[in-house]
Structure formats: C-alpha cells, structure tokens
Design a protein around this motif. Structure first.
Motif, PDB file in Angstrom:
ATOM      1  N   ARG A  31       0.830  -1.206   0.000  1.00  0.00           N
ATOM      2  CA  ARG A  31       0.000   0.000   0.000  1.00  0.00           C
ATOM      3  C   ARG A  31       0.862   1.252   0.000  1.00  0.00           C
ATOM      4  NH1 ARG A  31      -3.702  -2.109   4.685  1.00  0.00           N
ATOM      5  NH2 ARG A  31      -4.900  -3.644   3.526  1.00  0.00           N
ATOM      6  N   ARG A  32       1.920   1.218   0.802  1.00  0.00           N
ATOM      7  CA  ARG A  32       2.809   2.376   0.875  1.00  0.00           C
ATOM      8  C   ARG A  32       3.467   2.622  -0.483  1.00  0.00           C
ATOM      9  NH1 ARG A  32       8.092   3.129   4.723  1.00  0.00           N
ATOM     10  NH2 ARG A  32       8.423   5.302   4.196  1.00  0.00           N
ATOM     11  N   LYS A  33       3.941   1.552  -1.108  1.00  0.00           N
ATOM     12  CA  LYS A  33       4.555   1.669  -2.435  1.00  0.00           C
ATOM     13  C   LYS A  33       3.551   2.222  -3.438  1.00  0.00           C
ATOM     14  CE  LYS A  33       7.536   0.469  -5.770  1.00  0.00           C
ATOM     15  NZ  LYS A  33       7.692   1.609  -6.594  1.00  0.00           N
ATOM     16  N   ARG A  34       2.327   1.716  -3.369  1.00  0.00           N
ATOM     17  CA  ARG A  34       1.280   2.185  -4.283  1.00  0.00           C
ATOM     18  C   ARG A  34       0.983   3.665  -4.059  1.00  0.00           C
ATOM     19  NH1 ARG A  34      -4.563   1.371  -3.879  1.00  0.00           N
ATOM     20  NH2 ARG A  34      -5.405   2.027  -5.856  1.00  0.00           N
ATOM     21  N   ARG A  35       0.918   4.085  -2.798  1.00  0.00           N
ATOM     22  CA  ARG A  35       0.693   5.490  -2.485  1.00  0.00           C
ATOM     23  C   ARG A  35       1.834   6.359  -2.995  1.00  0.00           C
ATOM     24  NH1 ARG A  35      -0.491   5.348   3.630  1.00  0.00           N
ATOM     25  NH2 ARG A  35      -0.595   3.135   3.390  1.00  0.00           N
ATOM     26  N   GLN A  36       3.063   5.879  -2.842  1.00  0.00           N
ATOM     27  CA  GLN A  36       4.213   6.628  -3.347  1.00  0.00           C
ATOM     28  C   GLN A  36       4.161   6.748  -4.874  1.00  0.00           C
ATOM     29  OE1 GLN A  36       7.531   4.446  -1.722  1.00  0.00           O
ATOM     30  NE2 GLN A  36       7.688   5.816   0.055  1.00  0.00           N
ATOM     31  N   ASP A  37       3.787   5.653  -5.546  1.00  0.00           N
ATOM     32  CA  ASP A  37       3.674   5.684  -7.005  1.00  0.00           C
ATOM     33  C   ASP A  37       2.603   6.670  -7.460  1.00  0.00           C
ATOM     34  OD1 ASP A  37       5.676   3.808  -7.162  1.00  0.00           O
ATOM     35  OD2 ASP A  37       4.325   2.108  -7.554  1.00  0.00           O
ATOM     36  N   VAL A  38       1.466   6.670  -6.761  1.00  0.00           N
ATOM     37  CA  VAL A  38       0.381   7.596  -7.100  1.00  0.00           C
ATOM     38  C   VAL A  38       0.835   9.033  -6.858  1.00  0.00           C
ATOM     39  CG1 VAL A  38      -1.923   8.374  -6.408  1.00  0.00           C
ATOM     40  CG2 VAL A  38      -1.483   5.942  -6.753  1.00  0.00           C
ATOM     41  N   LEU A  43       2.651  14.284  -8.961  1.00  0.00           N
ATOM     42  CA  LEU A  43       3.669  15.331  -9.039  1.00  0.00           C
ATOM     43  C   LEU A  43       4.126  15.554 -10.475  1.00  0.00           C
ATOM     44  CD1 LEU A  43       5.825  14.599  -5.865  1.00  0.00           C
ATOM     45  CD2 LEU A  43       4.365  16.576  -6.288  1.00  0.00           C
ATOM     46  N   ARG A  44       4.273  14.475 -11.254  1.00  0.00           N
ATOM     47  CA  ARG A  44       4.637  14.616 -12.669  1.00  0.00           C
ATOM     48  C   ARG A  44       3.550  15.365 -13.430  1.00  0.00           C
ATOM     49  NH1 ARG A  44       5.296   9.023 -12.973  1.00  0.00           N
ATOM     50  NH2 ARG A  44       6.933   8.619 -11.521  1.00  0.00           N
ATOM     51  N   GLN A  45       2.290  15.036 -13.149  1.00  0.00           N
ATOM     52  CA  GLN A  45       1.184  15.734 -13.813  1.00  0.00           C
ATOM     53  C   GLN A  45       1.163  17.210 -13.430  1.00  0.00           C
ATOM     54  OE1 GLN A  45      -2.324  13.551 -12.747  1.00  0.00           O
ATOM     55  NE2 GLN A  45      -2.040  12.025 -14.362  1.00  0.00           N
ATOM     56  N   LEU A  46       1.434  17.498 -12.169  1.00  0.00           N
ATOM     57  CA  LEU A  46       1.485  18.884 -11.706  1.00  0.00           C
ATOM     58  C   LEU A  46       2.612  19.644 -12.403  1.00  0.00           C
ATOM     59  CD1 LEU A  46       0.381  21.046  -9.802  1.00  0.00           C
ATOM     60  CD2 LEU A  46       1.961  20.189  -8.058  1.00  0.00           C
ATOM     61  N   GLU A  47       3.744  18.996 -12.575  1.00  0.00           N
ATOM     62  CA  GLU A  47       4.870  19.618 -13.275  1.00  0.00           C
ATOM     63  C   GLU A  47       4.497  19.927 -14.726  1.00  0.00           C
ATOM     64  OE1 GLU A  47       9.476  18.512 -14.468  1.00  0.00           O
ATOM     65  OE2 GLU A  47       8.461  17.340 -12.926  1.00  0.00           O
TER      66      GLU A  47
END
Length: 187
Positions: A31-38, A43-47
């Motif tokens: 779950r933590r890995k999935r949250r980090q990926d999301v 952040l990429r979309q925001l950039e």
C-alpha cells in the motif's frame, strides 16, 4: 503425545500468527509503495500542468504585445509613445516594428517548444538576410544589453549577432552553419 500435540498447536499458532503479521506487513508495504507511485504520478502531472500554464502565459503576454504593436503600426501617433528609435519616417518605423514582431514570434515559438534550437537558427538565418531586419537589429543593439545574460533571449540574440557578423564578413559563404552559432542554448 498430548504434550506433543499441544506443542505442535502452539508452534502452528505461532506460525499462523507470524504469517498473518508478515501478510499485514507486506500489505502495508504494498500500500505504501502504491501510495508513493500515485504521489509521484500526481507530481509529474502537476509539473506538466505548471509548464503548460507557463507556456499559456507566454502566449497571452505575446498576444498583448502584438495587439499593441498592431495599434502602433496602424496609428502613427502611438508609434512615438512605444518606440525609442529616433529619426525614422512613419513607414520605416512601421517596418522596424514589424521586424520586431517577426523576431518576437520566432523567439516565442522556441520558448514554448513549437520549434527546436536548430529550427530557430534556420528561421533566423533567413530573417538575417532581410535588410529591414538587419537595420532593426543594428538599431536595437543597445536595447538587448539590458537582457540577463543567462536568459533564452540573450542566447538567441548572441546567435543572431554571430549570424550578422558572418553575413557581413562573407555574404556568399555565411549560410554554411559554423560551430559558433549552432551550440545548444542553456537548459
């Protein structure tokens, strides 16, 4: 034997409990890995959105500038308010304002990513052959001195200066792009 069963059950229970704990830990890790990926994807979309907004702002600012230039070209009385160049006929001032607009349009196209560095240099090489643009470039040399040296506009201006020098030195061979004007602009 009863003791053996009791011990086996205790060990079995411990193994089951351990497996449960391991599954829970792995699930939390997943779950933590999935949250980090999301979060990274967001952040990429925001950039990307930030860069698009920046480009849109550049385009809007250029539209405002072109609108003012159009008014200046159409109404000579406004030309005196927007031009610092002196000793110009009305027709010459209009030509120089138009040359400025052409240069600004090419610079904007590069800044928003519509044309790359090499394509920009190609367009500028053609523009440099125009006598009106050459006069515009010569008359506005002082204006470009106030541009920050590390800006894209300063880099492009330096490339045009080199092109103009090459054209003046050898009008027949200047089209062959030398190493001085083909370097990549700063990132």
């Amino acid at each position: 034997m009863a003791t053996w069963n009791l011990a086996a059950r205790s060990i079995g229970s411990a193994v089951v409990a351990g497996l449960g704990f391991l599954r829970t830990s792995l699930a939390w890790g997943t779950r933590r890995k999935r949250r980090q990926d999301v979060l990274l994807a967001l952040l990429r979309q925001l950039e990307v959105m930030t860069e698009e907004i920046h480009r849109a702002n550049l385009i809007q600012q250029y539209r405002l500038t072109v609108d003012q230039m159009n008014r200046t070209i159409d109404d000579p009385s406004l030309a005196d308010a927007s031009s610092t160049l002196t000793d110009l006929t009305e027709g010459k001032r209009r030509q120089l304002l138009f040359a400025n607009r052409q240069y600004g349009s090419l610079l904007l196209a590069h800044r928003i990513g519509a044309c790359g560095w090499d394509e920009l240099l190609g367009h500028l090489r053609v523009l440099c052959r125009n006598a009106v643009f050459a006069e515009y470039w010569d008359r506005t040399a002082e204006h470009r001195r106030s541009i920050p040296a590390d800006s894209v506009e300063a880099q492009v201006g330096a490339a045009v200066d080199i092109m103009m020098e090459e054209l003046a030195e050898d009008p027949e061979e200047w089209w062959i792009v030398g190493p001085s004007a083909t370097g990549e602009p700063p990132a």
